[in-house]
Design a protein around this motif. Sequence first.
Motif, PDB file in Angstrom:
ATOM      1  N   GLU A 213       0.823  -1.208   0.000  1.00 31.69           N
ATOM      2  CA  GLU A 213       0.000   0.000   0.000  1.00 31.69           C
ATOM      3  C   GLU A 213       0.856   1.257   0.000  1.00 31.69           C
ATOM      4  OE1 GLU A 213      -2.536  -0.326   3.379  1.00 31.69           O
ATOM      5  OE2 GLU A 213      -3.714  -1.978   2.549  1.00 31.69           O
ATOM      6  N   LYS A 214       1.987   1.234   0.720  1.00 37.66           N
ATOM      7  CA  LYS A 214       2.850   2.409   0.817  1.00 37.66           C
ATOM      8  C   LYS A 214       3.877   2.472  -0.306  1.00 37.66           C
ATOM      9  CE  LYS A 214       2.372   3.281   5.748  1.00 37.66           C
ATOM     10  NZ  LYS A 214       1.751   4.601   5.517  1.00 37.66           N
ATOM     11  N   ASN A 215       3.884   1.452  -1.180  1.00 35.40           N
ATOM     12  CA  ASN A 215       4.763   1.442  -2.345  1.00 35.40           C
ATOM     13  C   ASN A 215       6.231   1.596  -1.943  1.00 35.40           C
ATOM     14  OD1 ASN A 215       5.336   1.273  -5.082  1.00 35.40           O
ATOM     15  ND2 ASN A 215       5.212   3.484  -5.381  1.00 35.40           N
ATOM     16  N   ILE A 216       6.651   0.816  -0.939  1.00 31.41           N
ATOM     17  CA  ILE A 216       8.036   0.890  -0.469  1.00 31.41           C
ATOM     18  C   ILE A 216       8.748  -0.444  -0.676  1.00 31.41           C
ATOM     19  CG2 ILE A 216       7.666   2.727   1.204  1.00 31.41           C
ATOM     20  CD1 ILE A 216       7.366   0.625   3.369  1.00 31.41           C
ATOM     21  N   GLY A 217       8.189  -1.289  -1.533  1.00 34.83           N
ATOM     22  CA  GLY A 217       8.785  -2.596  -1.762  1.00 34.83           C
ATOM     23  C   GLY A 217      10.143  -2.525  -2.441  1.00 34.83           C
ATOM     24  N   ASP A 218      10.412  -1.419  -3.172  1.00 37.01           N
ATOM     25  CA  ASP A 218      11.697  -1.301  -3.854  1.00 37.01           C
ATOM     26  C   ASP A 218      12.746  -0.585  -3.021  1.00 37.01           C
ATOM     27  OD1 ASP A 218      10.334   1.075  -3.942  1.00 37.01           O
ATOM     28  OD2 ASP A 218      10.909   1.585  -5.995  1.00 37.01           O
ATOM     29  N   THR A 219      12.393  -0.183  -1.799  1.00 38.15           N
ATOM     30  CA  THR A 219      13.381   0.412  -0.911  1.00 38.15           C
ATOM     31  C   THR A 219      14.177  -0.688  -0.228  1.00 38.15           C
ATOM     32  OG1 THR A 219      11.857   0.476   0.966  1.00 38.15           O
ATOM     33  CG2 THR A 219      11.897   2.402  -0.483  1.00 38.15           C
ATOM     34  N   ARG A 220      15.351  -0.319   0.293  1.00 34.80           N
ATOM     35  CA  ARG A 220      16.203  -1.326   0.916  1.00 34.80           C
ATOM     36  C   ARG A 220      15.534  -1.909   2.157  1.00 34.80           C
ATOM     37  NH1 ARG A 220      22.303  -0.536   3.438  1.00 34.80           N
ATOM     38  NH2 ARG A 220      22.859  -2.751   3.442  1.00 34.80           N
ATOM     39  N   TYR A 221      14.938  -1.028   2.984  1.00 35.44           N
ATOM     40  CA  TYR A 221      14.319  -1.510   4.218  1.00 35.44           C
ATOM     41  C   TYR A 221      13.025  -2.258   3.948  1.00 35.44           C
ATOM     42  CZ  TYR A 221      11.246   2.593   3.858  1.00 35.44           C
ATOM     43  OH  TYR A 221      10.343   3.530   3.423  1.00 35.44           O
ATOM     44  N   GLY A 222      12.288  -1.868   2.883  1.00 39.52           N
ATOM     45  CA  GLY A 222      11.041  -2.553   2.561  1.00 39.52           C
ATOM     46  C   GLY A 222      11.272  -3.969   2.068  1.00 39.52           C
ATOM     47  N   SER A 223      12.221  -4.136   1.140  1.00 41.63           N
ATOM     48  CA  SER A 223      12.509  -5.476   0.630  1.00 41.63           C
ATOM     49  C   SER A 223      13.116  -6.360   1.707  1.00 41.63           C
ATOM     50  CB  SER A 223      13.461  -5.381  -0.570  1.00 41.63           C
ATOM     51  OG  SER A 223      14.671  -4.733  -0.196  1.00 41.63           O
ATOM     52  N   MET A 224      13.958  -5.776   2.577  1.00 41.78           N
ATOM     53  CA  MET A 224      14.549  -6.551   3.663  1.00 41.78           C
ATOM     54  C   MET A 224      13.485  -6.971   4.670  1.00 41.78           C
ATOM     55  SD  MET A 224      17.202  -7.977   4.943  1.00 41.78           S
ATOM     56  CE  MET A 224      18.618  -7.270   4.101  1.00 41.78           C
ATOM     57  N   ALA A 225      12.505  -6.091   4.928  1.00 37.51           N
ATOM     58  CA  ALA A 225      11.436  -6.419   5.875  1.00 37.51           C
ATOM     59  C   ALA A 225      10.619  -7.606   5.393  1.00 37.51           C
ATOM     60  CB  ALA A 225      10.533  -5.203   6.089  1.00 37.51           C
ATOM     61  N   ILE A 226      10.319  -7.662   4.102  1.00 37.41           N
ATOM     62  CA  ILE A 226       9.572  -8.796   3.542  1.00 37.41           C
ATOM     63  C   ILE A 226      10.345 -10.098   3.742  1.00 37.41           C
ATOM     64  CG2 ILE A 226       8.889  -9.853   1.360  1.00 37.41           C
ATOM     65  CD1 ILE A 226       6.809  -8.014   2.214  1.00 37.41           C
ATOM     66  N   THR A 227      11.648 -10.059   3.430  1.00 38.43           N
ATOM     67  CA  THR A 227      12.473 -11.260   3.564  1.00 38.43           C
ATOM     68  C   THR A 227      12.566 -11.705   5.018  1.00 38.43           C
ATOM     69  OG1 THR A 227      13.780 -10.470   1.691  1.00 38.43           O
ATOM     70  CG2 THR A 227      14.703 -12.259   2.974  1.00 38.43           C
ATOM     71  N   TYR A 396      23.957  -2.848  12.521  1.00 42.52           N
ATOM     72  CA  TYR A 396      25.191  -3.634  12.562  1.00 42.52           C
ATOM     73  C   TYR A 396      25.533  -4.185  11.172  1.00 42.52           C
ATOM     74  CZ  TYR A 396      28.464  -7.382  13.702  1.00 42.52           C
ATOM     75  OH  TYR A 396      29.562  -8.209  13.746  1.00 42.52           O
ATOM     76  N   MET A 397      24.482  -4.482  10.375  1.00 41.99           N
ATOM     77  CA  MET A 397      24.704  -5.038   9.042  1.00 41.99           C
ATOM     78  C   MET A 397      24.886  -3.956   7.976  1.00 41.99           C
ATOM     79  SD  MET A 397      24.927  -8.160   9.695  1.00 41.99           S
ATOM     80  CE  MET A 397      25.161  -8.725   8.016  1.00 41.99           C
ATOM     81  N   GLY A 398      25.055  -2.696   8.391  1.00 45.22           N
ATOM     82  CA  GLY A 398      25.420  -1.650   7.443  1.00 45.22           C
ATOM     83  C   GLY A 398      24.301  -0.736   6.991  1.00 45.22           C
ATOM     84  N   PHE A 399      23.100  -0.859   7.550  1.00 49.76           N
ATOM     85  CA  PHE A 399      22.008   0.035   7.197  1.00 49.76           C
ATOM     86  C   PHE A 399      22.227   1.403   7.842  1.00 49.76           C
ATOM     87  CE2 PHE A 399      20.258  -3.850   5.894  1.00 49.76           C
ATOM     88  CZ  PHE A 399      19.073  -3.651   5.211  1.00 49.76           C
ATOM     89  N   SER A 400      21.644   2.438   7.258  1.00 53.09           N
ATOM     90  CA  SER A 400      21.636   3.750   7.909  1.00 53.09           C
ATOM     91  C   SER A 400      20.689   3.693   9.105  1.00 53.09           C
ATOM     92  CB  SER A 400      21.168   4.829   6.929  1.00 53.09           C
ATOM     93  OG  SER A 400      19.795   4.635   6.589  1.00 53.09           O
TER      94      SER A 400
END
Length: 687
Positions: A213-227, A396-400
């Motif tokens: 709904e928020k169209n954030i699937g292509d962001t780094r945090y959005g794709s990582m959250a799904i995984t 710790y894994m390098g995210f902002s």
Amino acid sequence: MKKTLLIYMALILFFGIAIALILHYGTFLENPLFSEVIAPAASLPTTIGDTFLKQLHHPLPLLLIQFIVIMIVTRLFGYLVSFVAQPTVVGEILAGIILGPSLLGALFPDMFISLFPKESLGNLHLISQLGLIFFMFVVGMELDFDKIKKQSSASVFISHVSIIFPFFLGVALTYWLYPIFAPKNITFIPFALFIGIAMSITAFPVLARIIKEKNIGDTRYGSMAITCAAADDVTAWYILALIIAFSISGSIASSFILLLLIALYVIVMFYVIRPLLAKIGHSQSERLSMNGMSIIIVLLLLSSLATEAIGVHALFGAFMAGAMMPSSAVSRLKELIAPRLEYVSLLVLLPLFFALTGLRSEIGLLNSVDAWLICGGIIVIAVFGKLFGSALASKYMGFSWRDSFALGILMNTRGLMELVVLNIGYEMGILSTELFTMFVVMALATTIMTGPFLNLITRGFKENKVVETMQKSLIDLLSHELRTPLTLIRGAAGNLSNPQFTLAEKDKEEMVQTIVEGSRRMEKVIDNLLVNARFREGKTPLNKTMLRVDDVVSSALSIAENDWKRQAKLSFSPDVPPLNADIALLHLAIGNLLDNAFKYGDEVSVEITSAFNEITLLICNNGDLPSADTITTLGNLPGRLDNSEGKPGSGIGLRLSKKIIEVHGGTLTITLENDRFCAHVTLRSES
């Protein structure tokens, strides 16, 4: 036709009289004592009314009434919460609480007892469990084991930390909760383990819908959250299965036997059921037959029955059956099945589960300040464990820091999956009604806060994403606008300088003209870029001077006519007042608008009028006009013109013209009127 009608009426009359006679003479066969035990005849209205009310209290009519009320209320609240940017599940949870003793039972106890008598809850429970079985099957299908196997080390690390840290906090919290809320027959270890897993759940289906709904699937945090959420679901359900096995066994030997049975079940699912489903998926790749669907439903129910018989829970079997479905890369089976089951489970059966959760939740039990403080403490620890555990692992894994907290907020979403776990604990007698209610409030709170918290932490993300998209689009288009004239210049210059070519004077003149026009075109693009960069940096002081707009327009029009080798129709009022403006910037803005007019059409007309010290410039053209959809997007970045002749523009000239006119206190609007494409410029004279 008349003969047939007469025969029809005669048959109806004959058999009707015969039936009436049989019924009349049949009464003589009755036992004389029978009439003595028959109750006195009641009046017709009373008989109908009593019969109607009596019928409504039968199990089936009552269940239908419950279905109707629950579906209407859950859909209504699911629709209402969408206005405050909340997922549908929030409204459905609220609807369940409202229909329960917390609100309906407190305000209208008679209505509540009539609508949800205790003896009817068993039927609701069984049907809601069937809905959950189908739902968990769909959840399992949304997972892809092949993708989970290929997870990066970052996603594995974040996923497992987001489980173990809140699990630890939940177990630690149990040391405080156990003496107050634990049922008398429950030992500490199963109670602590269950509280730990309740703190660790992430609602993968709700999370996936929020990200979509928020169209954030292509962001780094959005794709990582799904995984991470997918891995969380698999891990959490396996841990839950082990906890249930440990809770229902009375000894270490019993636990070991149950673990062996679970391991055997998993082996059968992976090495027998999964290949079987793959074969079905291969044979049903385009269209799912009734037989194929029947086989899959039977396998789903057998899997649920197996885990229920083992003692784990039927929902774990449904989840595993869904996870065993062949991946989308191998077969379209998931795509064919999921929509059919989602409608049944989400719209019809699952609302019963929300209602049942509401019936089990009694907010009225939290009738003291201490109770609400404990509930608040549970919420704080749940948020701290899941959000900060995920965020710190991500960092710790390098995210902002901002990406890390955005990921933590998403992982903190509990929603429906939390309710499923809580209801399992309630049915097993591990959770008391009061503690169950507190955790339902926690599930609701953590789901509600996801949207607002995410908007707060990612407020600049959308703007940055728009800027990145605009810059990429701009670079692509500008590369075309700069390379095209540069290619022409290099080609013409190469021909002129090549001694092997013998060129006629006419050809030489044309090549020189090509070089001049290409250079001028590049100069315009570069001018626009430089001025635009100055605007973005806030370094555009206006060098104002008194000027006549008609002189500026005439000069810009003369250049445009020369560039495009066409003439425009110019008309202006003789009484146009002078304007205090930056002549270079205004010339650039009007030149851009004229270039658009010549580029995208013909029969260009320019009209200058004035009234009450307001100067209006109207630049119009007809021909191959931009679409109405294009016109509506021109006010938004990165809007640009594009027509069916394949003449795209970078959009920078139009946007820059608008900026220049606005800093002069004017306005620029683009319209389609009377089959003409028009740019309206208004400027206010100070004289």
